[in-house]
Design an enzyme around this catalytic site. Structure first.
Site, mmCIF file in Angstrom:
data_model
loop_
_atom_site.group_PDB
_atom_site.id
_atom_site.type_symbol
_atom_site.label_atom_id
_atom_site.label_comp_id
_atom_site.label_asym_id
_atom_site.label_seq_id
_atom_site.Cartn_x
_atom_site.Cartn_y
_atom_site.Cartn_z
ATOM 1 N N LYS A 62 -5.033 36.118 7.124
ATOM 2 C CA LYS A 62 -4.554 36.681 7.262
ATOM 3 C C LYS A 62 -5.559 37.250 5.582
ATOM 4 C CE LYS A 62 0.397 36.872 7.046
ATOM 5 N NZ LYS A 62 0.630 35.382 8.098
HETATM 6 C C1 LIG Z 1 1.615 35.155 8.968
HETATM 7 C C2 LIG Z 1 0.645 34.290 9.860
HETATM 8 C C3 LIG Z 1 1.171 34.290 11.336
HETATM 9 C C4 LIG Z 1 1.424 34.098 11.566
HETATM 10 O O1 LIG Z 1 0.928 36.101 12.003
HETATM 11 P P1 LIG Z 1 1.673 37.692 12.461
HETATM 12 O O2 LIG Z 1 0.621 38.312 12.385
HETATM 13 O O3 LIG Z 1 2.702 36.919 11.897
HETATM 14 O O4 LIG Z 1 2.155 36.611 13.834
HETATM 15 C C5 LIG Z 1 0.434 32.330 11.639
HETATM 16 N N1 LIG Z 1 -0.288 31.511 10.631
HETATM 17 C C6 LIG Z 1 -0.288 31.649 9.559
HETATM 18 C C7 LIG Z 1 -0.986 30.479 8.941
HETATM 19 C C8 LIG Z 1 0.184 32.852 8.868
HETATM 20 O O5 LIG Z 1 -0.364 33.246 7.672
#
Ligand SMILES: *Cc1c(COP(=O)(O)O)cnc(C)c1O
Length: 487
Positions: A129
């Site tokens: 993220k």
């Molecule tokens: C947010 C997150 C996901 C999921 O991602 P999306 O964009 O919601 O599909 C998967 N793995 C981790 C470690 C995350 O922080």
């Protein structure tokens, strides 16, 4: 470039917006999600040029190329400066920013298939993220200064989003963050990451309750339109187009590392929850990046896998949402999924409006089995899917460590497990690594009998002083806290 809502009816009168208008907005006023009017097409010559831009000038330069196609209301020199400031080796830990790690070469009769991990988790909070949120922080600061405005970001987090948002916004002018999280429910490492921030513009609120309670509080505050306007409340959730757009860049960077020439194809497997990450892959593919398959990997919360297998999209109640060892994928509905359905239904906003605004609200599901468009999810858009369980995660973490000496986190393990079921001869498979194992240490210990590696800068983080306010799940208390800390 103009943007439209997934629920916009295709008449000339509908409102189209420019990038900076939707940057600070959440949902469109009609409840839909913003998408560009069309996907800019990247032809062979451009792809060739971008390949050398990435290899010779680096990720920030590539990001500038991609973003320029979507942003035409920030001067190019400013946008370039924002990209350069965001994607640095100092922040993301390597010159490549998103280096590929070769995991294995699986031999079949016809050809060899290489499995790669694309490292997206070496930013400030060790989850993918950061890739988008770091850019968002700089875009927000830029645009707010230009307008002479302020923004108070109110959010709810079960872990990764909150810390990524706080590390992106800390010290930024014109922005405050009020982040609610369920008291005592995040991993000790995640708590330490967030609560050790001492920046004046960062506020942690630990709510007595679960993640849903936090989300309800945020909704309740946002639904008070007078309060929202007066205190300039905004969000940074994954439906923000700018986050998705930022993620498109690393699909290109992954492709350029795994291939020598533009005639080659690759596939991606993406650990998925809210469909934001893999939706960026869909956008990259629509732009013309030679992606063969986009494999959606879910955990026990298999809303997306179910849809891609059956054509039925069925959201879950909170009682049917499993608490798993890949908690950032524990979702009951996939908030970005509407974007893909919009494309799947040939951008028929009226129909999307009925499905998401009406059918889903009333019946908790919709059914595209009988619709010819559904089969195109696989044939035209390249989507495949699979799911994984706690036992699969443990086995995959063990096998990956034993055979390759590489420690992967629980979410990435869901991806690696599912990727193995979708390998195709001669097509490299890139699994997106979405977090580092240290964030989910308990399951690593369960799988490997040892603590995960810890990047040096996080040594002793759990012992640092914490800055957090504990509260009951009370809307008025949250509002009062915001008012008090807004001066
Ligand atoms: C947010 C997150 C996901 C999921 O991602 P999306 O964009 O919601 O599909 C998967 N793995 C981790 C470690 C995350 O922080």
């Amino acid at each position: 470039m103009k943007y439209l809502s997934t629920r916009a009816v295709a008449t000339d009168s509908i409102e189209r917006k420019r990038f900076c208008e939707i940057l600070l907005e959440g949902l469109a006023p009609d409840g839909g999600l913003y998408l560009p009017e069309h996907y800019p097409q990247v032809d062979d010559a451009t792809l060739l040029k971008w390949r050398s831009v990435y290899h010779d000038q680096g990720y920030a330069a590539l990001a500038f190329e991609v973003l320029s196609l979507y942003i035409d209301d920030i001067p190019a020199t400013d946008l370039k400066a924002i990209c350069d400031k965001t994607y640095t080796e100092a922040v993301f830990g390597s010159k490549e920013i998103v280096p590929l790690k070769k995991l294995e070469v699986a031999s079949t009769d016809a050809a060899q298939t290489t499995l790669y991990l694309e490292a997206l988790s070496n930013g400030p909070t060790l989850a993918f993220k950061d890739m988008a949120m770091q850019l968002l922080g700089n875009l927000f600061e830029y645009e707010l200064a230009r307008r002479g405005e302020e923004l108070n970001i109110l959010g709810a987090t079960s872990g990764d989003t909150g810390s990524a948002a706080e590390y992106a916004m800390r010290g930024k002018k014109g922005v405050r963050v009020f982040m609610t999280s369920p008291f005592g429910r995040m991993s000790p490492f995640q708590q330490a990451q967030m609560f050790s921030l001492m920046d004046e513009n960062i506020h942690n609120i630990a709510v007595d309750g679960v993640f849903d309670d936090c989300q309800d509080l945020v909704k309740a505050v946002s639904n008070d339109l007078d309060f929202k306007r007066k205190y300039k409340i905004g969000t940074v959730n994954s439906i923000n187009w700018a986050r998705l757009m930022a993620q498109v860049v690393y699909y290109f960077a992954g492709y350029f590392q795994a291939t020598q020439a533009n005639t080659e194809k690759v596939s991606f497997t993406v650990p998925s929850g809210n469909f934001g990450n893999v939706c960026a892959g869909h956008v990259a593919r629509m732009m013309g990046l030679p992606i063969d398959k986009l494999v959606v990997a879910t955990n026990e919360n298999d809303v997306l896998d179910e849809f891609l297998r059956t054509g039925v999209y069925r959201v879950r109640g909170s009682a049917d949402t499993h608490e798993t060892s890949s908690p950032s994928m524990d979702i009951s509905k996939a908030s970005n999924f509407e974007r893909f359905v919009f494309d799947l239904l040939n951008r028929d906003g009226a129909r999307v409006n009925v499905l998401f605004g009406d059918t889903l609200a009333k019946e908790g599901r919709f059914d595209l089995r009988a619709d010819p468009a559904f089969s195109q999810a696989a044939t035209r858009y390249g989507f495949e899917s699979g799911k994984s369980t706690h036992a699969d995660r443990l086995a995959t973490i063990q096998a990956t460590f034993e055979h390759f000496g590489v420690m992967i986190d629980t979410h990435t393990a869901d991806g690696v497990k599912v990727a193995h079921e979708h390998l195709q001869p001669g097509v490299p498979m890139i699994v997106l690594e979405t977090a580092l194992p240290i964030k989910f240490a308990a399951t690593i210990v369960e799988a490997l009998g040892r603590e995960p590696d810890r990047p040096a800068r996080f040594e002793g983080i759990e012992a640092l002083p914490k800055r957090v306010t504990r509260m009951t799940a009370d809307v008025d208390a949250v509002k009062a806290y915001i008012v008090q800390h807004c001066q």
